[in-house]
Each structure stands twice: as C-alpha cells, then as structure tokens.
Design a protein around this motif. Structure first.
Motif, PDB file in Angstrom:
ATOM      1  N   ASN A   2       0.831  -1.194   0.000  1.00 21.59           N
ATOM      2  CA  ASN A   2       0.000   0.000   0.000  1.00 21.59           C
ATOM      3  C   ASN A   2       0.877   1.259   0.000  1.00 21.59           C
ATOM      4  OD1 ASN A   2       0.720   0.697   2.666  1.00 21.59           O
ATOM      5  ND2 ASN A   2      -0.948  -0.528   3.527  1.00 21.59           N
ATOM      6  N   LEU A   3       0.238   2.405  -0.082  1.00 20.82           N
ATOM      7  CA  LEU A   3       0.954   3.679  -0.193  1.00 20.82           C
ATOM      8  C   LEU A   3       1.828   3.963   1.024  1.00 20.82           C
ATOM      9  CD1 LEU A   3       1.432   6.173  -1.917  1.00 20.82           C
ATOM     10  CD2 LEU A   3      -0.548   7.226  -0.835  1.00 20.82           C
ATOM     11  N   ASP A   4       1.315   3.672   2.232  1.00 21.46           N
ATOM     12  CA  ASP A   4       2.110   3.900   3.444  1.00 21.46           C
ATOM     13  C   ASP A   4       3.376   3.050   3.448  1.00 21.46           C
ATOM     14  OD1 ASP A   4       0.445   5.829   4.491  1.00 21.46           O
ATOM     15  OD2 ASP A   4      -0.695   4.416   5.729  1.00 21.46           O
ATOM     16  N   GLN A   5       3.248   1.798   3.055  1.00 22.04           N
ATOM     17  CA  GLN A   5       4.419   0.919   3.001  1.00 22.04           C
ATOM     18  C   GLN A   5       5.406   1.406   1.949  1.00 22.04           C
ATOM     19  OE1 GLN A   5       2.254  -2.710   2.315  1.00 22.04           O
ATOM     20  NE2 GLN A   5       2.679  -3.463   4.384  1.00 22.04           N
ATOM     21  N   SER A   6       4.891   1.862   0.832  1.00 22.63           N
ATOM     22  CA  SER A   6       5.740   2.383  -0.232  1.00 22.63           C
ATOM     23  C   SER A   6       6.502   3.617   0.236  1.00 22.63           C
ATOM     24  CB  SER A   6       4.889   2.722  -1.457  1.00 22.63           C
ATOM     25  OG  SER A   6       5.672   3.320  -2.460  1.00 22.63           O
ATOM     26  N   ALA A  12      13.167   4.888   3.954  1.00 26.35           N
ATOM     27  CA  ALA A  12      14.304   4.073   4.411  1.00 26.35           C
ATOM     28  C   ALA A  12      15.449   4.160   3.405  1.00 26.35           C
ATOM     29  CB  ALA A  12      13.870   2.628   4.611  1.00 26.35           C
ATOM     30  N   GLU A  13      15.116   4.125   2.124  1.00 28.34           N
ATOM     31  CA  GLU A  13      16.147   4.275   1.083  1.00 28.34           C
ATOM     32  C   GLU A  13      16.806   5.651   1.179  1.00 28.34           C
ATOM     33  OE1 GLU A  13      14.286   3.681  -2.712  1.00 28.34           O
ATOM     34  OE2 GLU A  13      13.530   1.713  -2.161  1.00 28.34           O
ATOM     35  N   LEU A  14      15.979   6.671   1.367  1.00 28.77           N
ATOM     36  CA  LEU A  14      16.507   8.032   1.467  1.00 28.77           C
ATOM     37  C   LEU A  14      17.403   8.188   2.694  1.00 28.77           C
ATOM     38  CD1 LEU A  14      13.313  10.040   0.459  1.00 28.77           C
ATOM     39  CD2 LEU A  14      15.424   9.793  -0.888  1.00 28.77           C
ATOM     40  N   LEU A  15      17.017   7.571   3.807  1.00 23.91           N
ATOM     41  CA  LEU A  15      17.853   7.633   5.011  1.00 23.91           C
ATOM     42  C   LEU A  15      19.212   6.974   4.774  1.00 23.91           C
ATOM     43  CD1 LEU A  15      15.305   6.986   7.877  1.00 23.91           C
ATOM     44  CD2 LEU A  15      16.675   9.044   7.522  1.00 23.91           C
ATOM     45  N   ASP A  16      19.196   5.850   4.071  1.00 18.31           N
ATOM     46  CA  ASP A  16      20.466   5.200   3.742  1.00 18.31           C
ATOM     47  C   ASP A  16      21.335   6.121   2.892  1.00 18.31           C
ATOM     48  OD1 ASP A  16      19.878   2.889   5.151  1.00 18.31           O
ATOM     49  OD2 ASP A  16      19.097   1.822   3.392  1.00 18.31           O
ATOM     50  N   LEU A  17      20.721   6.795   1.937  1.00 18.65           N
ATOM     51  CA  LEU A  17      21.471   7.722   1.082  1.00 18.65           C
ATOM     52  C   LEU A  17      21.987   8.924   1.881  1.00 18.65           C
ATOM     53  CD1 LEU A  17      19.188   7.649  -2.084  1.00 18.65           C
ATOM     54  CD2 LEU A  17      21.500   6.686  -1.873  1.00 18.65           C
ATOM     55  N   ILE A  29      13.659  14.467   1.477  1.00 26.74           N
ATOM     56  CA  ILE A  29      13.010  14.278   2.792  1.00 26.74           C
ATOM     57  C   ILE A  29      12.519  15.619   3.326  1.00 26.74           C
ATOM     58  CG2 ILE A  29      13.506  13.777   5.221  1.00 26.74           C
ATOM     59  CD1 ILE A  29      15.037  11.336   4.280  1.00 26.74           C
ATOM     60  N   TYR A  30      13.359  16.629   3.215  1.00 29.46           N
ATOM     61  CA  TYR A  30      13.014  17.976   3.682  1.00 29.46           C
ATOM     62  C   TYR A  30      11.742  18.463   2.992  1.00 29.46           C
ATOM     63  CZ  TYR A  30      13.712  22.985   4.619  1.00 29.46           C
ATOM     64  OH  TYR A  30      13.565  24.280   5.009  1.00 29.46           O
ATOM     65  N   GLU A  31      11.713  18.376   1.677  1.00 32.94           N
ATOM     66  CA  GLU A  31      10.555  18.859   0.914  1.00 32.94           C
ATOM     67  C   GLU A  31       9.306  18.028   1.172  1.00 32.94           C
ATOM     68  OE1 GLU A  31      12.049  18.982  -3.093  1.00 32.94           O
ATOM     69  OE2 GLU A  31      13.211  20.802  -2.701  1.00 32.94           O
ATOM     70  N   LYS A  32       9.481  16.761   1.426  1.00 33.57           N
ATOM     71  CA  LYS A  32       8.338  15.877   1.675  1.00 33.57           C
ATOM     72  C   LYS A  32       7.696  16.128   3.040  1.00 33.57           C
ATOM     73  CE  LYS A  32       7.199  10.979   2.025  1.00 33.57           C
ATOM     74  NZ  LYS A  32       7.736   9.612   1.957  1.00 33.57           N
ATOM     75  N   HIS A  33       8.505  16.427   4.052  1.00 31.63           N
ATOM     76  CA  HIS A  33       7.992  16.482   5.422  1.00 31.63           C
ATOM     77  C   HIS A  33       7.898  17.895   5.997  1.00 31.63           C
ATOM     78  CE1 HIS A  33       7.952  12.131   5.949  1.00 31.63           C
ATOM     79  NE2 HIS A  33       9.094  12.108   5.292  1.00 31.63           N
ATOM     80  N   ARG A  72      13.778   3.664  14.160  1.00 30.91           N
ATOM     81  CA  ARG A  72      13.183   2.349  14.429  1.00 30.91           C
ATOM     82  C   ARG A  72      11.726   2.266  13.982  1.00 30.91           C
ATOM     83  NH1 ARG A  72      17.104   0.210  17.959  1.00 30.91           N
ATOM     84  NH2 ARG A  72      18.221   1.832  19.083  1.00 30.91           N
ATOM     85  N   THR A  73      11.134   3.410  13.735  1.00 34.77           N
ATOM     86  CA  THR A  73       9.753   3.464  13.245  1.00 34.77           C
ATOM     87  C   THR A  73       9.808   4.029  11.827  1.00 34.77           C
ATOM     88  OG1 THR A  73       9.488   5.700  14.111  1.00 34.77           O
ATOM     89  CG2 THR A  73       8.882   3.896  15.579  1.00 34.77           C
TER      90      THR A  73
END
Length: 118
Positions: A2-6, A12-17, A29-33, A72-73
């Motif tokens: 679903n969209l939330d999982q996506s 998570a990918e962005l955090l790794d980057l 991330i900045y622009e999204k949140h 962790r969340t």
C-alpha cells in the motif's frame, strides 16, 4: 504494497542515502515532510517564526546526526516525535523566560518603592 508501506520503503532508502552524504536525498526528505511538520508546529505554538525555527532545528539535527541516525519506526513518526519534544523545549523555555521577566519586574517595582520611601 500500500501507499504507506511504499512511502516507508522510500524513506528508508533516502535515510540510507543521507547516511552516505547524499544531499539530494536530504532535500527530498526535507521537501516531503517540511509542510506537515510546520503545520503541526504552528498549531501548537501559534507563532509562525517560532514554528519555522523549531522545524528547521529538527532538520538541522537530522543532517548533523545522519551518520549515527537510527530510525526504528517510520521516518514520519520519528520526525513527529522529534517535533513533539522540540515543542516541549520551547514551552519550557517560554515559561522560564516568563519567570525571569516577572522577577525583574518585581525587582524593579520594589526598587522604585524603596526610592520613593527615601
């Protein structure tokens, strides 16, 4: 998925980057949140300047701590929790400031009464 999982997977990918120093991932991330956090902050603080500063601090801390960051969340939940604690800090600071101002006003009042008595 679903969209939330996506969204969580993408975050998570962005955090790794970000951990690897990718500024484009941080910007995403900045622009999204940003706007969601700003709205939440403004609703609680009722002052746009303070609300913006609080949200900006969250993103500065995210960037500065990127190498050791452990989410962790979901990233959204992490950011909202960080916002909650930053707002608590602002309220504590405002209350402390108000107590100092009250003490100074009281001291000034007592000084003026003392001078009138002389």
């Amino acid at each position: 998925m679903n969209l939330d999982q996506s969204n969580s997977c993408r975050d998570a990918e962005l955090l790794d980057l970000i951990r690897m120093g990718d500024s484009a991932a941080f910007r995403e991330i900045y622009e999204k949140h940003w706007s969601v956090l700003l709205n939440m902050s403004y609703k609680r603080l009722d002052r746009i300047e303070i609300a913006e500063e609080v949200v900006q601090d969250i993103f500065v801390n995210l960037f500065l701590r990127r190498a050791e960051l452990e989410v962790r969340t979901s990233l959204e939940a992490y950011l909202k929790t960080a916002l909650k604690y930053k707002i608590f800090d602002v309220f504590r600071s405002m209350a402390s400031h108000a107590r100092c101002v009250d003490a100074l006003v009281q001291q000034q009042h007592l000084t003026s009464l003392h001078l009138k008595a002389i």
